[in-house]
Design a protein around this motif. Structure first.
Motif, PDB file in Angstrom:
ATOM      1  N   ILE A  20       5.713   2.340  -0.519  1.00 13.28           N
ATOM      2  CA  ILE A  20       4.354   2.126  -0.035  1.00 13.28           C
ATOM      3  C   ILE A  20       4.233   2.957   1.224  1.00 13.28           C
ATOM      4  CG2 ILE A  20       2.732   0.478   1.010  1.00 13.28           C
ATOM      5  CD1 ILE A  20       3.096  -0.115  -1.918  1.00 13.28           C
ATOM      6  N   GLY A  21       3.186   3.762   1.342  1.00 13.78           N
ATOM      7  CA  GLY A  21       3.084   4.556   2.556  1.00 13.78           C
ATOM      8  C   GLY A  21       1.735   5.198   2.791  1.00 13.78           C
ATOM      9  N   GLU A  72      -1.338   0.113   5.716  1.00 11.33           N
ATOM     10  CA  GLU A  72      -0.098   0.065   4.936  1.00 11.33           C
ATOM     11  C   GLU A  72       0.257  -1.372   4.547  1.00 11.33           C
ATOM     12  OE1 GLU A  72       4.402   1.523   5.659  1.00 11.33           O
ATOM     13  OE2 GLU A  72       2.841   3.052   5.940  1.00 11.33           O
ATOM     14  N   ALA A  73       0.044  -2.318   5.451  1.00 10.20           N
ATOM     15  CA  ALA A  73       0.299  -3.730   5.136  1.00 10.20           C
ATOM     16  C   ALA A  73      -0.649  -4.203   4.036  1.00 10.20           C
ATOM     17  CB  ALA A  73       0.144  -4.589   6.391  1.00 10.20           C
ATOM     18  N   GLU A  74      -1.888  -3.733   4.054  1.00 11.89           N
ATOM     19  CA  GLU A  74      -2.843  -4.096   3.003  1.00 11.89           C
ATOM     20  C   GLU A  74      -2.426  -3.493   1.658  1.00 11.89           C
ATOM     21  OE1 GLU A  74      -5.691  -6.203   2.948  1.00 11.89           O
ATOM     22  OE2 GLU A  74      -4.480  -6.839   4.650  1.00 11.89           O
ATOM     23  N   MET A  75      -1.897  -2.272   1.688  1.00 18.58           N
ATOM     24  CA  MET A  75      -1.397  -1.667   0.455  1.00 18.58           C
ATOM     25  C   MET A  75      -0.270  -2.524  -0.124  1.00 18.58           C
ATOM     26  SD  MET A  75      -1.410   2.398   1.362  1.00 18.58           S
ATOM     27  CE  MET A  75      -0.739   2.942  -0.203  1.00 18.58           C
ATOM     28  N   VAL A  94       1.191   5.888  -2.374  1.00 17.68           N
ATOM     29  CA  VAL A  94       1.083   6.598  -1.098  1.00 17.68           C
ATOM     30  C   VAL A  94      -0.334   7.152  -0.972  1.00 17.68           C
ATOM     31  CG1 VAL A  94       3.522   7.176  -0.820  1.00 17.68           C
ATOM     32  CG2 VAL A  94       2.051   8.716  -2.100  1.00 17.68           C
ATOM     33  N   HIS A  95      -0.847   7.136   0.256  1.00 17.37           N
ATOM     34  CA  HIS A  95      -2.189   7.662   0.530  1.00 17.37           C
ATOM     35  C   HIS A  95      -2.102   8.608   1.711  1.00 17.37           C
ATOM     36  CE1 HIS A  95      -6.476   8.011   0.985  1.00 17.37           C
ATOM     37  NE2 HIS A  95      -6.671   7.185  -0.033  1.00 17.37           N
ATOM     38  N   ARG A  96      -2.862   9.645   1.642  1.00 17.17           N
ATOM     39  CA  ARG A  96      -2.880  10.677   2.683  1.00 17.17           C
ATOM     40  C   ARG A  96      -3.964  10.363   3.710  1.00 17.17           C
ATOM     41  NH1 ARG A  96      -2.466  16.638   2.473  1.00 17.17           N
ATOM     42  NH2 ARG A  96      -2.441  17.179   4.688  1.00 17.17           N
TER      43      ARG A  96
END
Length: 153
Positions: A20-21, A72-75, A94-96
């Motif tokens: 996750i990132g 990131e915590a929500e992801m 992962v999201h940019r």
């Protein structure tokens, strides 16, 4: 005769959330795909979101993503919900953030499950919920000089 649930490969994965990132550097489809590799998975679904050259009938000239510190915590929270709802062997997302160009990867998610149908459904749920719930905002600048902010991915 033992039931299929007695097969070691059918046991729950130790920690199915493998990656996750939020990243400010280019994303890698290969990294995400490798993260969800699992010998007990018969199906892997992967979604790649890219920056397109238009939105709402206007030509996109530039685009930037920014996020809340909790993104990131929500992801992870969303990933945990997907893992609870589907027989996930492995999951990665992962999201940019930052400035991106047309064609750049904005988000990459993948899910491995015992069967393809479950993998498709889990991957769809993961990307849809990330898009609607994670506090990531898109700032688009159009070729005509106008701009807009779009909330949550």
């Amino acid at each position: 005769m033992a039931s299929t649930n007695d097969h070691p490969g059918e046991q729950a994965a130790q920690d199915p959330i493998r990656l996750i990132g939020i990243r400010d550097t280019a994303l890698s489809v290969d990294e995400v795909f490798r993260a969800v590799g699992d010998d007990a998975a018969g199906g892997t679904a992967l979604f790649v979101g890219t920056v397109r050259n238009h939105d709402g009938g206007a030509d996109v000239a530039e685009l930037g993503y920014s996020c809340h510190p909790s993104a990131e915590a929500e992801m992870r929270r969303i990933a945990e919900k997907v893992v609870a709802e589907f027989p996930v062997r492995a999951l990665a997302a992962v999201h940019r953030v930052g400035d991106l160009r047309v064609g750049d990867l904005a988000v990459v998610v993948a899910v491995s499950c015992p069967h393809r149908g479950e993998a498709f459904e889990a991957c769809r749920k993961l990307i849809d919920d990330l898009k609607h719930e994670v506090p990531i905002w898109k700032h688009q600048k159009f070729s005509d000089g106008t701009e807009e902010w779009v909330g949550a991915c």
